[in-house]
Design a protein around this motif. Structure first.
Motif, short mmCIF file in Angstrom:
data_model
loop_
_atom_site.label_atom_id
_atom_site.label_comp_id
_atom_site.label_asym_id
_atom_site.label_seq_id
_atom_site.Cartn_x
_atom_site.Cartn_y
_atom_site.Cartn_z
N ILE A 16 0.84 -1.19 0.00
CA ILE A 16 0.00 0.00 0.00
C ILE A 16 0.88 1.25 0.00
CG2 ILE A 16 -1.73 1.27 1.31
CD1 ILE A 16 -2.81 -1.36 2.29
N LEU A 17 1.96 1.20 0.78
CA LEU A 17 2.89 2.33 0.82
C LEU A 17 3.44 2.63 -0.56
CD1 LEU A 17 4.53 4.32 2.58
CD2 LEU A 17 6.25 2.56 2.80
N ALA A 22 2.13 1.84 -3.38
CA ALA A 22 1.06 2.35 -4.25
C ALA A 22 0.82 3.83 -3.99
CB ALA A 22 -0.21 1.55 -4.01
N ILE A 23 0.87 4.22 -2.70
CA ILE A 23 0.66 5.64 -2.36
C ILE A 23 1.72 6.49 -3.03
CG2 ILE A 23 0.77 7.31 -0.48
CD1 ILE A 23 -0.49 5.24 1.34
N VAL A 24 2.99 6.06 -2.87
CA VAL A 24 4.10 6.83 -3.44
C VAL A 24 3.95 6.91 -4.96
CG1 VAL A 24 6.59 6.90 -3.73
CG2 VAL A 24 5.61 6.27 -1.53
N ALA A 58 1.30 6.61 -6.83
CA ALA A 58 0.17 7.45 -7.24
C ALA A 58 0.56 8.91 -7.22
CB ALA A 58 -1.02 7.20 -6.33
N ILE A 59 1.27 9.31 -6.17
CA ILE A 59 1.61 10.73 -6.05
C ILE A 59 2.66 11.12 -7.07
CG2 ILE A 59 2.71 12.38 -4.50
CD1 ILE A 59 1.00 11.10 -2.35
N VAL A 60 3.63 10.23 -7.29
CA VAL A 60 4.66 10.55 -8.28
C VAL A 60 4.02 10.74 -9.65
CG1 VAL A 60 6.62 9.60 -9.52
CG2 VAL A 60 6.55 9.48 -7.04
N ILE A 61 3.09 9.84 -10.00
CA ILE A 61 2.45 9.96 -11.32
C ILE A 61 1.61 11.22 -11.40
CG2 ILE A 61 0.75 8.91 -12.84
CD1 ILE A 61 1.77 6.20 -11.82
N ALA A 62 0.85 11.48 -10.34
CA ALA A 62 -0.05 12.64 -10.38
C ALA A 62 0.72 13.94 -10.38
CB ALA A 62 -1.00 12.60 -9.18
N LYS A 63 1.87 13.95 -9.75
CA LYS A 63 2.63 15.20 -9.63
C LYS A 63 3.65 15.36 -10.75
CE LYS A 63 0.95 17.07 -6.00
NZ LYS A 63 0.70 18.42 -5.62
N LYS A 119 3.51 18.51 -12.74
CA LYS A 119 3.94 19.70 -12.02
C LYS A 119 5.46 19.79 -11.98
CE LYS A 119 0.56 21.69 -9.06
NZ LYS A 119 -0.15 21.62 -7.80
N ILE A 120 6.10 18.63 -11.73
CA ILE A 120 7.57 18.61 -11.67
C ILE A 120 8.13 19.01 -13.03
CG2 ILE A 120 9.57 17.13 -11.30
CD1 ILE A 120 7.70 15.45 -9.44
N VAL A 132 -6.95 16.83 -11.85
CA VAL A 132 -6.37 15.53 -11.54
C VAL A 132 -6.54 15.20 -10.06
CG1 VAL A 132 -4.06 16.34 -11.00
CG2 VAL A 132 -4.36 14.11 -12.08
N TYR A 139 -8.90 12.36 -9.23
CA TYR A 139 -8.32 11.06 -9.51
C TYR A 139 -7.40 10.64 -8.37
CZ TYR A 139 -4.61 8.33 -11.83
OH TYR A 139 -3.66 7.43 -12.15
N LEU A 140 -6.60 11.58 -7.89
CA LEU A 140 -5.70 11.29 -6.78
C LEU A 140 -6.49 10.94 -5.52
CD1 LEU A 140 -2.70 11.22 -6.43
CD2 LEU A 140 -2.76 13.55 -5.62
N ILE A 159 -7.70 7.38 -5.74
CA ILE A 159 -6.64 6.38 -5.49
C ILE A 159 -6.33 6.30 -4.00
CG2 ILE A 159 -4.16 6.06 -5.68
CD1 ILE A 159 -4.21 6.25 -8.43
N LEU A 160 -6.15 7.47 -3.37
CA LEU A 160 -5.82 7.46 -1.94
C LEU A 160 -6.95 6.85 -1.14
CD1 LEU A 160 -4.04 10.88 -1.50
CD2 LEU A 160 -3.04 8.62 -1.56
N LEU A 191 -6.68 3.08 -1.12
CA LEU A 191 -5.61 2.57 -0.27
C LEU A 191 -5.99 2.66 1.21
CD1 LEU A 191 -2.76 4.12 -2.35
CD2 LEU A 191 -3.43 1.74 -2.24
N LEU A 195 2.18 2.60 7.22
CA LEU A 195 1.21 3.41 6.49
C LEU A 195 1.26 4.87 6.88
CD1 LEU A 195 -1.74 0.99 6.19
CD2 LEU A 195 -0.38 1.98 4.39
N GLY A 230 3.68 6.54 4.79
CA GLY A 230 3.06 6.88 3.51
C GLY A 230 2.18 8.11 3.63
N TYR A 287 4.23 11.19 3.84
CA TYR A 287 4.73 11.51 2.49
C TYR A 287 3.67 12.24 1.67
CZ TYR A 287 6.44 10.77 -2.24
OH TYR A 287 6.84 10.96 -3.53
#
Lengths: 194, 117, 359
Positions: A168-169, A171-173, A175-180, A183-184, B57, B60-61, B64-65, B68, B101, B104, B107
Motif C-alpha cells: 500500500i505504501l 502504491a501511495i508513493v 500514485a503521487i509521483v504519477i499525479a505530480k 507539475k515537476i 487531476v 483522480y488522486l 486512489i488514496l 488505499l 502506512l 506513507g 509523504y
C-alpha cells in the motif's frame, strides 16, 4: 437466524445458485468487454462485481463478499469512472478485427488459459487447493466467518499481512509521483526557460 | 447462504422502488418538449461550452488514496474483531502495520497531494 | 441446519412483515423530514412556516403540505435535457435509491421478541459481517450521484457530481475509522450485540469513546452531503448540484435516497453511541413478562430507537440553519488532514488503553 427447511436446504439448490451466478457473471463480463461506451462498461463492471459478491455470499464467505462490494464495487470502479470522466473518453469507433501486437499476445495468452481451464474441468480435476477442513458449520461454531478470517490473517499469514502495508505504501508513493509528474516537469521547463 | 434471502428481498424492493419512481416520472406527467425547455440549464443564457470539460487531476488522486486507506481500514476492522484473542501480539502487529502506512501518509501530506489549490 | 417447514414459514412471513413496516417507514421519512425542514427553520426565524394546507378544518401544522408536494412531484412534467445519455439518465435514480433502502434493513429496531414460541429478531438483515454490510452497500450510493451528474450533459451537474462523489469517498474513511474503537470496546461487529452491551449509561459508546462520536457525527454530515458540507449542491455556484436536470418523480427519488440515508445514519449513531433500543436503568426486554403481552418490548424498543434517531434528524436540520457552508479545500483538508490522523490516533489510544486494562 434465518434458515431454509430441510427439503430446500439440499446441495442441489446451492449448485443451482452457483450456476445462476456463474452464468450471470459470464454474460455481464462479456457486456463489459463488448460495450462501446466506457461509462457503460464501468456500470456493467459494478454489476459484475456485485454478482461476484453474490457468488461469495452463496458460499457463506460473508467477509469476502462484503469486501468485494466495499473495495471493488465501491472504490475501485469509482476510480475507473473518475478516470473516464477526467479523460473525457468517448465511445469507441469499431476498429474491425485488427489487433496491435500486445493485444494479440494478451488474447493468445488468455485463450491458452481458457483452454487449460476447460480441459481441467472436463477431465474432472479441479486445481489443487488448501481444503483445511473448514466446513461452514465448524466456522460458525468457532465464532463466524469474519473472526476466522481475522485469526488466520493475523497469525498464520502475518508476513503477507505486514507486506500488504508495504504494498500500500508503494502504491501511495507511485500514485503521487504519477499525479505530480506534470507539475515537476512544468517547474523544470520554467527553470530551463529562465 | 440463507441469511441472504432478506438481502435479496431488500435488493429487489429497492430496485423496484427506484424503477417505479423513475418510471412514474416518465409516464405520469404532461409532455410538451420545446427546444428551449430541453436545453441544459445554464442560468437562462444559451449554452457556451459543453458539459464535459477536463477535470482536475485531484479527483483522480483522491480516488486512489481513498482505495488505499479503505483497504487499511478493512484490515483494522479484521484486527478489531480478533482483538480480545490476539492480545498484545495483535496490538504490536497492527502498530507495525500502521507505522508503515503513517510513513506513507506523511509523504502524502509533505508532497502537498492533499492541497486543493 | 434446516428448520421444520412450520418454522421456516413463520420466519419468512415475519421477515416480509418487518420488511413491509420498515419499507413503509422509509417511504414516509422524506415527506415528514421535508415538513420538519420547513417548520424548524420557521420556528428558529420566528415565522410561521407552511400551515395552510389541510383537509377541512384539520391543518396538522402544515404536515399535509408535504403530501401535496409529493403528489405534485409525481404529476410534474419530466424534462430530459438535450444531449443527455438517456439510459444512464433514467437509471441513475435506481442506483441512488436501492442502497439507501437496503441499509435501512440492517439496523436492529428492537430486541429479539418471542411470539408464539418463535424467536423473531427485529432487524431484517443480520449477516456475519455486521455493520460492514451497511458500509459496503452504502458505498454503492456514489454511483447514483456520479452517473446522474455525468448523464445530464450539464456542467453544473457534472461538477456537482464530481464534488459530491469525491466528498463521499473521502469521508467514508473517517466514518469507517471512527467505529473501529467501538468494535474494540464491545468485541463485535453485530449491531444487536453492541446494543445489548450498552445496558447502562456509562457503557454507552458516547461515554466510552467520545472522540469516535465526534468523528462519526462530522463524517455522517459529510457523507450525506448535508450542510455545512453541502458543497455538492451549493446553490450559489452549482445551481443544485448533480440533480440540476432532474424533475418530477426522479427528483423525488434522489430526495428519498438522501433522507433515507440520513435516517439510517441517524439510527446507526443512536445504535452505536446511544444504546440503540436500550434505555438506561431498565431492561426493556423484561417488559414482556411484566405486562404480559408478548412482543410489547419490541414496540417499546422501536419507539426508544426512533426517539433517539429523531434527535439526530433534528440535529441535521438544526446544524443546517446554524453553521455556514465550508469551502471545498477546507472540506477536503478537514477530512484528509484532520479527521484521518485523529481517527488513527483514536484507534491506537483505545487499543493500548484496552490492552493495558484487559491483558
Amino acid at each position: 437466524m434465518f434458515d431454509l427447511p430441510l427439503f430446500l436446504n439440499s446441495s442441489l439448490l446451492s449448485i443451482g445458485v452457483f450456476h445462476f451466478f456463474a452464468a450471470m457473471i459470464t454474460i455481464v463480463s462479456l457486456l463489459v468487454v463488448v460495450s462501446q461506451h466506457p461509462v457503460k462498461s464501468a456500470v456493467f463492471l459494478v454489476v459484475d462485481l456485485f454478482l461476484l459478491a453474490g457468488l461469495y455470499a452463496s458460499m457463506d464467505s460473508h467477509f469476502i463478499a462484503a469486501i468485494q462490494i466495499l473495495v471493488y464495487a465501491g472504490a475501485i470502479v469509482v476510480l475507473f469512472l473518475f478516470v473516464i470522466m477526467l479523460l473525457n473518453l468517448k465511445a469507441d469507433s469499431i476498429k474491425g478485427l485488427r489487433f496491435s501486437a500486445p493485444e494479440a499476445a494478451a488474447l493468445l495468452i488468455s485463450f491458452i488459459g481458457f483452454l487449460i481451464m476447460t480441459f481441467n474441468v472436463f477431465r474432472g480435476q479441479a486445481p489443487e487447493g488448501i481444503k483445511g477442513g473448514f466446513s461452514i458449520e465448524a466456522i460458525d461454531a468457532n465464532g463466524g466467518n469474519t473472526y476466522m478470517v481475522a485469526m488466520r490473517l493475523l497469525t498464520t499469514y502475518i508476513w503477507p499481512f505486514e507486506l500488504a502495508s508495504m504494498l500500500i505504501l508503494l502504491a501511495i508513493v507511485a500514485a503521487i509521483v504519477i499525479a505530480k509528474k506534470d507539475k515537476i516537469l512544468k517547474s523544470l521547463i520554467q527553470k530551463e526557460l529562465r | 447462504m440463507n441469511v441472504y434471502i432478506p438481502v435479496l428481498i431488500a435488493l429487489g424492493f429497492g430496485v423496484a422502488l427506484g424503477s417505479i419512481l423513475s418510471g412514474l416520472a416518465h409516464f405520469m406527467g404532461p409532455r410538451n418538449p420545446r427546444p428551449e425547455k430541453n436545453d441544459p440549464y445554464e442560468c437562462g443564457v444559451p449554452k457556451v461550452t459543453g458539459a464535459t470539460e477536463k477535470m482536475s487531476v485531484k479527483f483522480y488522486l483522491t480516488a486512489i488514496l481513498f482505495i488505499l486507506f479503505d483497504i487499511e481500514t478493512i484490515f483494522l476492522y479484521l484486527w478489531a474483531k480478533a482483538f480480545p484473542q490476539l492480545g498484545w501480539f495483535g496490538v504490536i502487529e497492527v502498530m507495525v502495520f500502521m507505522t508503515i502506512l503513517v510513513v506513507g501518509y506523511i509523504y502524502v501530506v509533505k508532497r502537498g497531494a492533499l492541497e486543493w489549490d | 441446519m434446516g428448520l421444520t417447514m412450520n418454522e421456516f414459514t413463520v420466519q419468512f412471513i415475519a421477515t416480509l412483515l418487518k420488511f413491509a413496516v420498515i419499507a413503509g417507514l422509509c417511504i414516509n421519512i422524506p415527506p415528514i423530514m421535508v415538513w420538519a425542514e420547513r417548520r424548524v427553520p420557521a420556528f428558529m426565524q420566528r415565522r410561521k412556516g407552511p400551515n395552510r394546507v389541510g383537509i377541512f378544518k384539520w391543518r396538522l401544522y402544515g404536515l399535509l403540505q408535504s403530501a401535496a408536494d409529493a403528489v405534485k412531484l409525481i404529476f410534474k412534467e419530466e424534462v430530459v435535457p438535450e444531449g443527455a445519455a438517456k439510459a444512464f439518465y433514467h437509471i441513475a435514480p435506481v442506483f441512488s435509491v436501492f442502497p439507501a433502502i437496503m441499509v435501512a434493513m440492517a439496523i436492529p429496531y428492537g430486541p429479539d421478541i418471542q411470539l408464539f414460541g418463535y424467536t423473531i429478531p427485529l432487524s431484517v438483515i443480520r449477516v456475519d459481517v455486521g455493520f460492514l454490510f451497511i458500509f459496503a452497500i452504502s458505498s454503492l450510493a456514489v454511483y447514483g450521484v456520479t452517473i446522474a451528474g455525468w448523464a445530464s450533459n450539464n456542467k453544473y451537474s457534472l461538477l456537482g457530481a464530481l464534488r459530491a462523489s469525491a466528498q463521499m469517498i473521502s469521508y467514508e474513511i473517517p466514518l469507517g475509522m471512527s467505529l473501529i474503537p467501538i468494535v474494540l470496546l464491545y468485541g463485535s461487529l453485530d449491531l444487536n450485540t453492541i446494543v445489548i452491551a450498552q445496558s447502562q449509561i456509562w457503557k454507552w459508546g458516547v461515554v466510552l469513546s467520545p472522540i469516535s462520536f465526534c468523528l462519526f457525527v462530522i463524517a455522517m454530515f459529510a457523507e450525506t452531503n448535508r450542510a455545512p458540507f453541502d458543497l455538492a449542491e451549493a446553490e450559489g455556484e452549482l445551481v443544485a448540484g448533480f440533480h440540476t436536470e432532474y424533475t418530477s418523480a426522479k427528483f423525488a427519488a434522489f430526495f428519498l435516497a438522501e433522507y433515507v440515508s440520513m435516517f439510517v445514519l441517524s439510527c446507526l449513531a443512536a445504535t452505536v453511541f446511544f444504546g440503540g433500543w436500550q434505555i438506561p436503568f431498565f431492561d426493556i426486554r423484561s417488559l414482556d413478562v411484566l405486562i404480559g403481552i408478548p412482543g410489547v418490548s419490541g414496540l417499546v424498543g422501536f419507539g426508544v430507537l426512533f426517539v433517539k434517531a429523531a434527535f439526530f434528524m433534528w440535529l441535521y436540520v438544526w446544524v443546517r440553519w446554524t453553521i455556514p457552508r465550508f469551502r471545498y479545500d477546507q472540506l477536503m483538508s478537514l477530512g484528509w488532514k484532520f479527521m484521518i490522523p485523529i481517527g488513527l490516533l483514536n484507534v491506537v489510544v483505545t487499543a493500548i488503553v484496552l490492552a493495558v486494562i484487559r491483558f
